[in-house]
Structure formats: structure tokens, C-alpha cells
Design a protein around this motif. Structure first.
Motif, PDB file in Angstrom:
ATOM      1  N   GLY A 426     -40.408 -19.794  33.922  1.00 55.64           N
ATOM      2  CA  GLY A 426     -41.761 -20.593  34.315  1.00 55.64           C
ATOM      3  C   GLY A 426     -42.770 -19.449  33.749  1.00 55.64           C
ATOM      4  O   GLY A 426     -44.169 -18.833  33.112  1.00 55.64           O
ATOM      5  N   GLY A 427     -42.031 -18.950  32.651  1.00 55.03           N
ATOM      6  CA  GLY A 427     -42.593 -17.967  31.817  1.00 55.03           C
ATOM      7  C   GLY A 427     -43.549 -18.474  31.061  1.00 55.03           C
ATOM      8  O   GLY A 427     -42.960 -19.619  30.134  1.00 55.03           O
ATOM      9  N   GLY A 428     -44.460 -17.464  30.812  1.00 53.01           N
ATOM     10  CA  GLY A 428     -45.317 -18.178  29.472  1.00 53.01           C
ATOM     11  C   GLY A 428     -46.055 -19.569  29.460  1.00 53.01           C
ATOM     12  O   GLY A 428     -47.229 -19.990  28.902  1.00 53.01           O
ATOM     13  N   GLU A 429     -46.293 -19.627  30.867  1.00 60.00           N
ATOM     14  CA  GLU A 429     -47.191 -20.463  31.193  1.00 60.00           C
ATOM     15  C   GLU A 429     -48.260 -20.277  31.443  1.00 60.00           C
ATOM     16  O   GLU A 429     -48.473 -18.702  31.734  1.00 60.00           O
ATOM     17  N   LEU A 430     -49.739 -21.077  31.090  1.00 58.23           N
ATOM     18  CA  LEU A 430     -50.965 -20.420  30.752  1.00 58.23           C
ATOM     19  C   LEU A 430     -51.753 -20.295  32.517  1.00 58.23           C
ATOM     20  O   LEU A 430     -51.529 -22.142  33.289  1.00 58.23           O
TER      21      LEU A 430
END
Length: 585
Positions: A426-430
């Protein structure tokens, strides 16, 4: 047409599985080999030449703190280099890391500055070596050369006053050693480093016998502190100058394809080399300022003159030999790194392919060595290096900045789970509190964090030039600083609103995003204080590079062919009866 060009210049380098370990070069360098390579690049001119100038004209005895502050600034950039060196041990250093983080065009721009950085640095060191050696011969070489061919230009001009044949020959000799093979080059460099450390140890022990702590205490006749004669401002100015004594640790990343166990070795060697060189800088600068009052220090040969004043003729000659050894160190490692920076770009198809050819026996990029050694030797032969050396600073800071920015971009993007490219974390999820979250998530992966980092760099430049020009002294300048500070806080909050990926590596930069952002701020401030002529030279050099990229590199990029192959494979699997042809790579 515009869309196709945009996709081309923004395509990013990708490694699948362990492909980042594949190389045509020979992995033969161990921990001590590359640690000594970095020490060889940093040790030399910083001790024997730079120290005297900073003590006499900028910082006085507080040069000790200047070296500490400069070392901390270098360490901030080293964190980012260490993480990338552990994750992607490839030749090319900042170029490769920018290619992975920002895309092809920015990678080419950064990569195009690196060969020039090495060539100017090598030429400056070769001419310093030549001048130091010629001084021992009472300028016999200089006078003989001028007598034979005459003077080429005026002192301080673009061209040197005379052709420096000695520096030309020296660079060519170093290239011959480099061309034999990486292991031979490493052995030669290690020998030089060991001899240099022995000389420095003799200097420190002998110099401390003449230490006078009155040089550090009390005040001068005009009421200034003996330790801080130029104030804290002088110490900070000295730190900016001393920063470039630490340039060299990136050679570890440049040699990444020739390192054994690079995931562990490169981070360890990075911090070990910076720790050793910082300790040596502190000890030698302390020795010099305790031996001689700061206002009596010789600017070009500080240690030799200091011992000569004490009647220590033997130590004086030992120091002269040490200076030649130290400068030889700088040159060997610089000539070693130069062709590898070119090889990385040529191997990716962005420069002419024949520059990436590796000799089957020595396993070194021989064509790149020959071509760029000759260019480098000509530069040292005819050009006045003092007119070009400041350009070295902006190229280095430019590359350091992009490496720090690339860490931010990659840390906040999704990464494969356990190396499986089909399963992403989930890297980069806001976070839910981010305004216009749906809009940002509708953009291609990595776009939001890339835009945030670009805005942060622009805000840093805005802030630095406000101080550089003195604009902050007016009330509207102070309003500008306040508004800029608010923008920086909001951008940092936006970056923190992204989730980091869970990729596991042997080394990761701690305190992300704060350490990379601090490194960016320091580098941007240093760049803003360089002259406008330096910025003009940078834009001219970039213009030449962009012509090469759009005329050749954009059409021969290996990454473009890889993406085309993937697209054809997908089409072939979708329409198996179309007999799609897959181009060879």
C-alpha cells in the motif's frame, strides 16, 4: 506527438527480480577496496591545499567546526546514496537513481553533469599535482614550456598561461592503470591511501610537539576571538568551502556493479569512509592552527611552511611527498569513476552504444576510458581550471539534490510484496484527511509525491534566493519568507499524508521525509550562493546535452525497447492469431 514525447521523457528505469545485479563488469571489489577508493577521492587537496586558505581567509582555528558542519552536511546526502547503493548497486550513481525515481529526461540531465564534474575535478587535481611537483624543481617545467611554445593566454583568463604537459601525461598514465582492470586500480589506490595516512600521522604527531594553545585562546589585538576571528559567519562560510572536501563518497555508488555483496558493502563503506575522513580533517586542522597563528598560515602550502618555520626540513619533504601521494589518490579514483559514469548512460542507450563496450579480458569499459581520458587530458592541458572549478560545485550539488529527492519519491510508492511484482503493497496511498484525495489518486502512480517534491524544491529555491539577494530585510521580503514557510509546512504535511512502502533492504534512510528534505534544503542553499556565471555555464552545458538526448538518446533508449517488447507480448497473448513480431532487445 506531444503525448508520445511526454511518455518518452518520463519513462522510468525498472529492474525485475534480481536483474539489478546483472552486469558485464567483474564483481571483484570488497569492503576495504571501495572504502579506500572513497578515501582516495576525498583525501588529498582537502588536507594539503584547502586547509590553509580556509584558516587564513575564512574561519581561523574554528575550521575544526567548519569541517564538522561540512561533514554533517555530506552525511545527509550520504544517507540517500547508501540506501540507493544497497537497493540498486549499478554503475552511474546519481544518474541511475534519478532514472528510477524521476524518469529518463531528468536522469539524462543529472547524468550529463557527472562526466563534466569528474573531468573538471581530475583536471584541477592534475594541474595541482603538476604545480606542486614543478615547485620542487624551481618551476623548471613551466619555464621550459613557456620558452619553447610561448604563453597561450593572460593569467586569470579562460585559457591557461601555458600548456601543462605534465598534467596531460599524468592523466594518461592514470588511465593506463585503470584500463588494466578494477582490481589492479584498487590495489594501486589502496597503496596510495596507506602511504598518505602514514604521512598524515607523522604530520599530526610531529605538529602536536609544537602545539601552542594560546593560538586558540584569548583575543587578537583588535579584540576579536582567536578561535573565532571571523565570527560564526566565517565558520559557516568555511563550512560551505570545506563541504567540497567530502566530495568523493559517491564513487562507491559509481563502482556499484564491481562490488561483491553490494547490498551490505556499499552502506558500510559509505559511513566508514566519511567517519575516517572527518576524523583526519579535524586532527590535521587542529594541528595546523595550534602550530601557527591563523594570520600567519601559508595559503598554498600550509604544513610545509609551518614545519619549515620550525626548522624541520625532513618533515617538510615528507609532507611534500605526502601531498603528491594525496593528489595522486584523488586522480586515480577520479579517472576510475569517469568512464563508469559514461558507461552507465551508454549501456542504457542514452549515449552512443560503442561507449558501453566492455573489454572481454579486463572487464572494463575500455572505449569510454580512452575517449574521455583524452578529453580530460586536453582540458587539463589548455584550460585555466580556476575559471571552471566553481562549475564542479553546482554539478555535484545538483546530483546530490536529485538523489535525496529520489529517495522521497521511491519511499512513497508501492513496492512488490516479497519480491513478487504481481502483488504490491500500500505504499503511496493517501490518508483520508488529504484534500481532493480522489483527484490525487486518479493520477498515475507516483505523480502526487513527485509533484510534492518538485514544489518543495521550488519553495527551497525561493527561500534561499530571498536570503541570497537580501530581499528578506524589507517588510515585504519578510512577508514573502513567512508565506514561503507556510507553503513548506503544507507541502511537508502533504508528503506525510502518503504511506511509505514496506520494501525491506539492508539499509534505509532514517527519519524520512525529514532527513532527505533537510539535505535538499542544505544543497539548494549552497547552489543559490554560487555566481550567476556558474549558472549560465550549467545551462549552456545542459543545452548541449539536451541536443544529444533528443537527437539520439530518446530513440535508442533500452527502456523504450523494453516497454515496446512488453506491449507486444501483451498484444500477442491477447490476439494470438495476429503473428505479432517482437523486436529484439
Amino acid at each position: 506527438m506531444t503525448t508520445r514525447i511526454w511518455k518518452a521523457i518520463t519513462r522510468k528505469k525498472r529492474f525485475e527480480g534480481d536483474s539489478h545485479l546483472d552486469t558485464n563488469l567483474r564483481r571483484c571489489l570488497g569492503l576495504m577496496d571501495i572504502t579506500f577508493l572513497a578515501l582516495g577521492q576525498m583525501m588529498g587537496a582537502g588536507i594539503y591545499v584547502l586547509t590553509g586558505t580556509v584558516v587564513r581567509n575564512q574561519a581561523g582555528p574554528s575550521i575544526v567546526f567548519s569541517f564538522i558542519l561540512a561533514g554533517i552536511a555530506a552525511l545527509l546526502s550520504a544517507f540517500s546514496y547508501a540506501e540507493f547503493g544497497a537497493r540498486f548497486p549499478r554503475a552511474g550513481s546519481a544518474y541511475t537513481y534519478t532514472y528510477i525515481g524521476f524518469g529518463e529526461l531528468w536522469a539524462f540531465i543529472v547524468g550529463w553533469t557527472i562526466p563534466l564534474e569528474y573531468m573538471i575535478g581530475n583536471a584541477a587535481v592534475a594541474r595541482s599535482w603538476s604545480a606542486y611537483f614543478d615547485n620542487l624543481l624551481d618551476n623548471y617545467v613551466k619555464n621550459t614550456t613557456i620558452g619553447l611554445v610561448g604563453e597561450m593566454g593572460e593569467p586569470g583568463g579562460f585559457f591557461s598561461t601555458y600548456p601543462d604537459v605534465l598534467s596531460f601525461i599524468l592523466i594518461c598514465l592514470c588511465a593506463i592503470v585503470i584500463g588494466i582492470g578494477s582490481k589492479v586500480s584498487a590495489h594501486v589506490n589502496t597503496s596510495f591511501v596507506v602511504l598518505n595516512i602514514i604521512v598524515i600521522t607523522i604530520v599530526i604527531i610531529s605538529g602536536m610537539c609544537y602545539a601552542d594553545f594560546n593560538n586558540w585562546t584569548g583575543t587578537t589585538s583588535d579584540g576579536r576571538s582567536n578561535f573565532f576571528p571571523y565570527g560564526v559567519t566565517g565558520t559557516l562560510t568555511g563550512a560551505a568551502t570545506c563541504f567540497f572536501s567530502y566530495i568523493g563518497f559517491e564513487v562507491l555508488a559509481t563502482a556499484g556493479e564491481e562490488v561483491k555483496s553490494p547490498h551490505r558493502t556499499i552502506p558500510v563503506a559509505t559511513f566508514l569512509s566519511i567517519g575516517v575522513i572527518m576524523t583526519l580533517y579535524i586532527l590535521v586542522s587542529s594541528t595546523l592552527t595550534l602550530m601557527v597563528p591563523y594570520d600567519q598560515v601559508h595559503t598554498t602550502a600550509p604544513f610545509a611552511e609551518a614545519f619549515d618555520a620550525r626548522g624541520c626540513t625532513v618533515v617538510k619533504y615528507i609532507i611534500s611527498i605526502g601531498a603528491l601521494i594525496g593528489l595522486s589518490n584523488n586522480l586515480v579514483t577520479g579517472v576510475f569513476a569517469l568512464p563508469r559514469a559514461v558507461y552507465a548512460m551508454a549501456d542504457d542507450g542514452l549515449l552512443f552504444g560503442w561507449l558501453a563496450q566492455v573489454n572481454s579480458y579486463t572487464k572494463v569499459p575500455l572505449n569510454a576510458i580512452v575517449v574521455f581520458t583524452l578529453i580530460n587530458a586536453v582540458i587539463s592541458l589548455v584550460f585555466d581550471i580556476e575559471a571552471l572549478v566553481e562549475f564542479l560545485s553546482i554539478g555535484t550539488l545538483f546530483a546530490y539534490s536529485f538523489v535525496s529527492a529520489s529517495v522521497l519519491v521511491l519511499r512513497y510508492q508501492s513496492a512488490p510484496i516479497d519480491g513478487d511484482e504481481k502483488r504490491m503493497d500500500g505504499g503511496g496511498e493517501l490518508s483520508s484527511w488529504i484534500p481532493a484525495r480522489n483527484f490525487w489518486e486518479s493520477l498515475p502512480s507516483g505523480t502526487s509525491i513527485s509533484l510534492a517534491v518538485a514544489a518543495l524544491i521550488a519553495s527551497f529555491f525561493w527561500l534561499s534566493f530571498t536570503f541570497r539577494t537580501g530581499f528578506y530585510e524589507s517588510w515585504y521580503g519578510q512577508v514573502s519568507v513567512g508565506f514561503n514557510g507556510l507553503c513548506i509546512v503544507l507541502i511537508m504535511a502533504f508528503i506525510l499524508g502518503h504511506s511509505q512502502n514496506s520494501l525491506k533492504t539492508n539499509f534505509k534512510v532514517p527519519c524520512v521525509p525529514f532527513l532527505p528534505c533537510l539535505s535538499l534544503l542544505v544543497n539548494v542553499f549552497m547552489m543559490s550562493y554560487l555566481t550567476s556565471a556558474t549558472w549560465l555555464r550549467l545551462f549552456v552545458w545542459m543545452g548541449v546535452g539536451l541536443l544529444i538526448y533528443f537527437a539520439y538518446g530518446i530513440r535508442h533508449s533500452k527502456e523504450a525497447r523494453r516497454l515496446t517488447t512488453i506491449a507486444d507480448i501483451r498484444m500477442s497473448s491477447t490476439f494470438p492469431n495476429k503473428n505479432n513480431r517482437i523486436p529484439k532487445t
